[in-house]
Motif scaffolding. Sequence first.
Motif: not given
Length: 206
Positions: A1-13
Amino acid sequence: GFQAESEESSSLLQRAVAVLQSSYLHSTSQGVFRYSQAILVEKDVFLSELKAFAQAKEAAGYSQEELEETFAFLLFDSEEEAKEVCQTGLRVNSSSIATLGDPAKGVYISKYSDCLHPRPWYHGKSGYILICKLIKGKVKVVSENHTTSSPCPSPGYDCHVSRSRNHTACKSSHCQAFLQSQYYVYEVAGGSAAERPRQICPYIVL
């Protein structure tokens, strides 16, 4: 879902920013830069070539230190340029610098994440930073060459760095600091230089 995606991208950031911040040349850079978005560049072909390079050099008797993965950085003005390098890899003939070696036979990449351009950043400027994984291999310290003929890659080595790097880091101009913190990386096989040295692997774009 969207939330997981944004969490994943923020941890990558976060991971990317940690790499960038640990690679600043100037302590004053802390807090000056804002990074907005990180994109992971996972191309199996680059990763497997990096591995193959490491294995070949290990077989050739390189030390663990020489085979250690480190990070290096490139700056692009446009997303298109950054994406192209992510697709095709870092190729020879892509640099206008020639102080450490012939740009037709190797590639240049920055050691410091805040020293990516001969001119300092001005307020409000933005760009795309590419973080690459790099295996330096055998490094040769060379004197910077400001004549028209560039030094060729050195047989038995994989990378040139500038001799004057350590002494003038504080005193020198921004342009000099930029030139002195470049890695010149190449891979010579069978007497000719590889078009894309395998020891550089595009990793994250910000």
